[in-house]
Design a protein around this motif. Structure first.
Motif, PDB file in Angstrom:
ATOM      1  N   ASP A  59       0.831  -1.208   0.000  1.00  0.00           N
ATOM      2  CA  ASP A  59       0.000   0.000   0.000  1.00  0.00           C
ATOM      3  C   ASP A  59       0.863   1.255   0.000  1.00  0.00           C
ATOM      4  O   ASP A  59       0.510   2.262  -0.616  1.00  0.00           O
ATOM      5  CB  ASP A  59      -0.926   0.012   1.218  1.00  0.00           C
ATOM      6  CG  ASP A  59      -1.978  -1.081   1.172  1.00  0.00           C
ATOM      7  OD1 ASP A  59      -2.242  -1.582   0.048  1.00  0.00           O
ATOM      8  OD2 ASP A  59      -2.519  -1.449   2.234  1.00  0.00           O
ATOM      9  N   LEU A  60       1.984   1.176   0.678  1.00  0.00           N
ATOM     10  CA  LEU A  60       2.913   2.312   0.716  1.00  0.00           C
ATOM     11  C   LEU A  60       3.497   2.572  -0.675  1.00  0.00           C
ATOM     12  O   LEU A  60       3.577   3.730  -1.119  1.00  0.00           O
ATOM     13  CB  LEU A  60       4.029   2.024   1.721  1.00  0.00           C
ATOM     14  CG  LEU A  60       5.155   3.057   1.833  1.00  0.00           C
ATOM     15  CD1 LEU A  60       4.605   4.436   2.158  1.00  0.00           C
ATOM     16  CD2 LEU A  60       6.164   2.612   2.897  1.00  0.00           C
ATOM     17  N   ILE A  61       3.889   1.513  -1.366  1.00  0.00           N
ATOM     18  CA  ILE A  61       4.398   1.671  -2.728  1.00  0.00           C
ATOM     19  C   ILE A  61       3.338   2.287  -3.628  1.00  0.00           C
ATOM     20  O   ILE A  61       3.612   3.204  -4.414  1.00  0.00           O
ATOM     21  CB  ILE A  61       4.861   0.313  -3.291  1.00  0.00           C
ATOM     22  CG1 ILE A  61       6.095  -0.193  -2.532  1.00  0.00           C
ATOM     23  CG2 ILE A  61       5.168   0.420  -4.787  1.00  0.00           C
ATOM     24  CD1 ILE A  61       6.555  -1.586  -2.940  1.00  0.00           C
ATOM     25  N   ALA A  62       2.108   1.801  -3.506  1.00  0.00           N
ATOM     26  CA  ALA A  62       1.016   2.331  -4.320  1.00  0.00           C
ATOM     27  C   ALA A  62       0.766   3.805  -4.002  1.00  0.00           C
ATOM     28  O   ALA A  62       0.453   4.600  -4.900  1.00  0.00           O
ATOM     29  CB  ALA A  62      -0.252   1.513  -4.088  1.00  0.00           C
ATOM     30  N   MET A  70       7.015   3.449  -9.093  1.00  0.00           N
ATOM     31  CA  MET A  70       7.097   2.370 -10.076  1.00  0.00           C
ATOM     32  C   MET A  70       8.434   1.643  -9.972  1.00  0.00           C
ATOM     33  O   MET A  70       8.509   0.420 -10.108  1.00  0.00           O
ATOM     34  CB  MET A  70       6.905   2.939 -11.482  1.00  0.00           C
ATOM     35  CG  MET A  70       6.763   1.880 -12.562  1.00  0.00           C
ATOM     36  SD  MET A  70       6.467   2.590 -14.200  1.00  0.00           S
ATOM     37  CE  MET A  70       4.851   3.337 -13.935  1.00  0.00           C
ATOM     38  N   LYS A  71       9.497   2.396  -9.710  1.00  0.00           N
ATOM     39  CA  LYS A  71      10.809   1.774  -9.545  1.00  0.00           C
ATOM     40  C   LYS A  71      10.810   0.848  -8.331  1.00  0.00           C
ATOM     41  O   LYS A  71      11.374  -0.253  -8.372  1.00  0.00           O
ATOM     42  CB  LYS A  71      11.892   2.841  -9.401  1.00  0.00           C
ATOM     43  CG  LYS A  71      13.303   2.290  -9.295  1.00  0.00           C
ATOM     44  CD  LYS A  71      14.355   3.383  -9.240  1.00  0.00           C
ATOM     45  CE  LYS A  71      14.721   3.879 -10.605  1.00  0.00           C
ATOM     46  NZ  LYS A  71      15.954   4.733 -10.592  1.00  0.00           N
ATOM     47  N   TRP A  72      10.149   1.275  -7.245  1.00  0.00           N
ATOM     48  CA  TRP A  72      10.044   0.412  -6.068  1.00  0.00           C
ATOM     49  C   TRP A  72       9.233  -0.844  -6.385  1.00  0.00           C
ATOM     50  O   TRP A  72       9.520  -1.924  -5.884  1.00  0.00           O
ATOM     51  CB  TRP A  72       9.371   1.166  -4.920  1.00  0.00           C
ATOM     52  CG  TRP A  72      10.147   2.336  -4.393  1.00  0.00           C
ATOM     53  CD1 TRP A  72      11.347   2.807  -4.833  1.00  0.00           C
ATOM     54  CD2 TRP A  72       9.761   3.198  -3.322  1.00  0.00           C
ATOM     55  NE1 TRP A  72      11.740   3.904  -4.115  1.00  0.00           N
ATOM     56  CE2 TRP A  72      10.784   4.169  -3.177  1.00  0.00           C
ATOM     57  CE3 TRP A  72       8.659   3.260  -2.480  1.00  0.00           C
ATOM     58  CZ2 TRP A  72      10.729   5.175  -2.210  1.00  0.00           C
ATOM     59  CZ3 TRP A  72       8.589   4.257  -1.513  1.00  0.00           C
ATOM     60  CH2 TRP A  72       9.624   5.207  -1.387  1.00  0.00           C
ATOM     61  N   ALA A  87      11.455   4.021   2.406  1.00  0.00           N
ATOM     62  CA  ALA A  87      11.657   3.257   1.174  1.00  0.00           C
ATOM     63  C   ALA A  87      12.047   1.815   1.466  1.00  0.00           C
ATOM     64  O   ALA A  87      11.579   0.881   0.800  1.00  0.00           O
ATOM     65  CB  ALA A  87      12.731   3.934   0.314  1.00  0.00           C
ATOM     66  N   CYS A  88      12.904   1.606   2.452  1.00  0.00           N
ATOM     67  CA  CYS A  88      13.333   0.248   2.790  1.00  0.00           C
ATOM     68  C   CYS A  88      12.179  -0.585   3.340  1.00  0.00           C
ATOM     69  O   CYS A  88      12.077  -1.786   3.064  1.00  0.00           O
ATOM     70  CB  CYS A  88      14.486   0.299   3.790  1.00  0.00           C
ATOM     71  SG  CYS A  88      16.055   0.812   3.046  1.00  0.00           S
ATOM     72  N   TYR A  89      11.306   0.055   4.102  1.00  0.00           N
ATOM     73  CA  TYR A  89      10.117  -0.651   4.582  1.00  0.00           C
ATOM     74  C   TYR A  89       9.249  -1.073   3.399  1.00  0.00           C
ATOM     75  O   TYR A  89       8.721  -2.189   3.366  1.00  0.00           O
ATOM     76  CB  TYR A  89       9.335   0.257   5.533  1.00  0.00           C
ATOM     77  CG  TYR A  89       8.009  -0.321   5.970  1.00  0.00           C
ATOM     78  CD1 TYR A  89       7.947  -1.436   6.798  1.00  0.00           C
ATOM     79  CD2 TYR A  89       6.810   0.256   5.552  1.00  0.00           C
ATOM     80  CE1 TYR A  89       6.726  -1.976   7.194  1.00  0.00           C
ATOM     81  CE2 TYR A  89       5.589  -0.258   5.957  1.00  0.00           C
ATOM     82  CZ  TYR A  89       5.551  -1.381   6.769  1.00  0.00           C
ATOM     83  OH  TYR A  89       4.340  -1.906   7.159  1.00  0.00           O
ATOM     84  N   PHE A 138      18.601  -5.739 -15.094  1.00  0.00           N
ATOM     85  CA  PHE A 138      18.544  -4.429 -14.478  1.00  0.00           C
ATOM     86  C   PHE A 138      18.721  -4.549 -12.969  1.00  0.00           C
ATOM     87  O   PHE A 138      18.504  -5.629 -12.398  1.00  0.00           O
ATOM     88  CB  PHE A 138      17.211  -3.752 -14.814  1.00  0.00           C
ATOM     89  CG  PHE A 138      17.099  -3.377 -16.268  1.00  0.00           C
ATOM     90  CD1 PHE A 138      17.579  -2.162 -16.725  1.00  0.00           C
ATOM     91  CD2 PHE A 138      16.525  -4.254 -17.183  1.00  0.00           C
ATOM     92  CE1 PHE A 138      17.495  -1.815 -18.067  1.00  0.00           C
ATOM     93  CE2 PHE A 138      16.421  -3.916 -18.529  1.00  0.00           C
ATOM     94  CZ  PHE A 138      16.912  -2.696 -18.967  1.00  0.00           C
ATOM     95  N   PRO A 139      19.125  -3.452 -12.303  1.00  0.00           N
ATOM     96  CA  PRO A 139      19.351  -3.515 -10.855  1.00  0.00           C
ATOM     97  C   PRO A 139      18.158  -4.044 -10.052  1.00  0.00           C
ATOM     98  O   PRO A 139      18.357  -4.677  -9.014  1.00  0.00           O
ATOM     99  CB  PRO A 139      19.658  -2.058 -10.491  1.00  0.00           C
ATOM    100  CG  PRO A 139      20.262  -1.481 -11.731  1.00  0.00           C
ATOM    101  CD  PRO A 139      19.519  -2.134 -12.864  1.00  0.00           C
ATOM    102  N   ALA A 140      16.939  -3.820 -10.517  1.00  0.00           N
ATOM    103  CA  ALA A 140      15.771  -4.305  -9.785  1.00  0.00           C
ATOM    104  C   ALA A 140      15.754  -5.828  -9.703  1.00  0.00           C
ATOM    105  O   ALA A 140      15.134  -6.408  -8.793  1.00  0.00           O
ATOM    106  CB  ALA A 140      14.481  -3.806 -10.444  1.00  0.00           C
ATOM    107  N   VAL A 141      16.431  -6.482 -10.616  1.00  0.00           N
ATOM    108  CA  VAL A 141      16.498  -7.951 -10.627  1.00  0.00           C
ATOM    109  C   VAL A 141      17.837  -8.432 -10.073  1.00  0.00           C
ATOM    110  O   VAL A 141      17.886  -9.331  -9.214  1.00  0.00           O
ATOM    111  CB  VAL A 141      16.286  -8.488 -12.052  1.00  0.00           C
ATOM    112  CG1 VAL A 141      16.460 -10.014 -12.078  1.00  0.00           C
ATOM    113  CG2 VAL A 141      14.924  -8.092 -12.579  1.00  0.00           C
ATOM    114  N   ALA A 142      18.924  -7.856 -10.559  1.00  0.00           N
ATOM    115  CA  ALA A 142      20.262  -8.251 -10.117  1.00  0.00           C
ATOM    116  C   ALA A 142      21.108  -6.996 -10.006  1.00  0.00           C
ATOM    117  O   ALA A 142      21.777  -6.594 -10.951  1.00  0.00           O
ATOM    118  CB  ALA A 142      20.888  -9.246 -11.093  1.00  0.00           C
ATOM    119  N   GLY A 143      21.079  -6.366  -8.848  1.00  0.00           N
ATOM    120  CA  GLY A 143      21.812  -5.130  -8.613  1.00  0.00           C
ATOM    121  C   GLY A 143      23.004  -5.340  -7.715  1.00  0.00           C
ATOM    122  O   GLY A 143      23.938  -6.071  -8.058  1.00  0.00           O
TER     123      GLY A 143
END
Length: 453
Positions: free
Chosen positions: A55-58, A77-79, A124-126, A208-213
């Motif tokens: 919900d926070l991301i949304a 969207m990046k999150w 952001a980390c949460y 991409f970093p979102a998958v393998a950063g």
């Protein structure tokens, strides 16, 4: 200078400024936890921890917050790209390797209000289920590094970092890493390689970093200002944030005004303000001079002229006019400035900072510098102008990362708007401008040539 100090938001006739990140920069010791709490610091975190991570991301996605590091990619969207339930550690990396000519917003923000970034990091980390975050800071800014370390210490002591943050069950470690001073490490994958202890060079993507950063695990890489803007959105609400700026570029942002302006500094305003409005608030160009050319987003963005004073400074407006908003680094140059000289200095920077991994950038920027130096010295020929354009075209879109594109931008735009000036250097056998006249002290009376501290 903060914009609160320069203009009172409430009494300004146009009410154009929106001091949020810079609202209390002019107070005594604004960098302390005590001052930050006095201005509702960490209240946004409490609201975030009461929400489910998805919900926070949304919520952040619905706010319309776009990345403030240059590309303007939607932050929420990046999150959202971070895969969940994959059994791997997730990381947040904050890109504080600010070093492009003209770009100077993140360093002042960290120096004056570091807790806004720390609170944003925890939020952001949460959201992305991360238990370890990193701040990659440019190593030369030692005073900022020390202040950031102290702010992190305060946050740990107050329970905003570490184990079971505010009783939420969230554990988070925050590491501040000082880079070695390479501009290329501002590119997110080069930053990750540097953070892992390797030479800072861009990676091939995908993945991409979102998958393998970082450490081959899902990673979000965000700009300082992007993350520091999140707490205010949580505290004051997404509708409040969307009430500023434009429909596709909502919210407030820091504009860095520099060059031949009366009062350079950071001006925090809603996206969509124009340079004409910012100049009106900053006292305009230095007395007796007029605007000749300017950059909307640092030296890597195509330059504008005085014909573009009323272009809305948001992502769509600047893009439609033929440039990029980038980091909102508004370098303003008056008629005493030689365009060829300015472009040569920028290109020397890009040639020096090229990592050398790809041929177009490594060889192309070197060649551009040689041609520009010859033209500036009056040793060029007319064919060199087409050659400059051809070399830039062979770099643009063909280099491994965006550094090559950034190096080509000033070449293309300066030839577009000031080709006659290049020709004058060739036909006149040298530069027709006196470099001394473009200096800060040029218009001062004799005997009073010192620069104010």
């Amino acid at each position: 200078m903060t914009l609160a100090a320069e203009i009172d938001h409430e009494t300004s006739p146009e009410k154009l400024l929106a001091p949020v990140l810079s609202a209390f920069w002019d107070e005594e010791k604004p960098w302390t936890l005590e001052t930050y709490r006095r201005h509702d610091g960490y209240e946004g975190l409490r609201k975030a921890l009461a929400m489910a991570p998805d919900d926070l991301i949304a919520y952040v996605k619905d706010s319309g917050l776009r990345g403030r590091g240059g590309a303007g990619f939607p932050t929420g969207m990046k999150w959202q790209f971070i895969p969940q339930g994959d059994g791997k550690p997730h990381y947040l990396v904050v890109n504080a390797d600010e070093s492009e000519p003209g770009t100077c917003k993140d360093i002042p923000l960290l120096f004056a209000n570091p807790h806004s970034l720390i609170e944003g990091i925890v939020i952001a980390c949460y959201a992305i289920r991360s238990s370890h975050a990193f701040i990659y800071l440019r190593g030369e800014v030692v005073p900022v590094l020390r202040r950031l370390h102290e702010a992190v210490r305060e946050a740990y002591a107050a329970g905003y970092l570490g184990k079971d943050i505010l009783g939420s069950g969230l554990d988070l470690e925050l590491t501040v890493h000082a880079g070695a001073g390479a501009y290329i490490c501002g590119e997110e994958t080069a930053l990750l390689d540097s953070l892992e202890g390797r030479r800072g060079q861009p990676r091939l993507r995908p993945p991409f970093p979102a998958v393998a950063g970082l450490y081959a695990c899902p990673t979000v890489v965000n700009n300082v200002e992007s993350i520091a803007s999140v707490p205010a959105i949580l505290h004051r609400g997404k509708d409040w944030f969307k009430s500023m700026g434009s429909e596709k570029s909502p919210g407030f942002t820091l504009y860095s005004l520099s060059g031949h302006v009366t009062n350079p500094g950071q001006y925090e305003a809603p996206l969509g303000i124009t340079l004409r409005q910012l100049l009106d608030m900053s006292g305009g160009m230095r007395a007796g001079h007029r605007l000749k050319f300017w950059t909307p987003g640092g030296s890597s963005t195509p330059m504008f002229t005085d014909e573009h004073l009323d272009v809305p400074l948001d992502y769509e407006g600047v893009g439609a006019a033929g440039s990029m908003l980038g980091t909102k680094a508004l370098q303003c140059f008056d008629e005493t400035t030689c365009v060829v000289r300015a472009v040569t200095r920028w290109t020397e920077f890009y040639a020096h900072e090229s990592c050398g991994k790809c041929t177009p950038c490594r060889e192309g920027t070197y060649w551009l510098v040689q041609l520009l130096r010859d033209i500036e010295a009056g040793k060029g020929v007319m064919a060199d102008l087409d050659k400059l354009n051809d070399i830039a075209d062979n770099i643009n879109g063909k280099s491994f990362c965006a550094l090559g594109d950034g190096a080509a931008s000033p070449i293309f735009s300066s030839l577009k708007y000031f080709r006659e000036e290049y020709e004058q250097h060739i036909t006149g056998g040298g530069c027709p401008f006196d470099p001394a006249k473009s200096t800060l002290w040029a218009d001062r009376p004799a005997g009073n040539a010192q620069v104010n501290a």
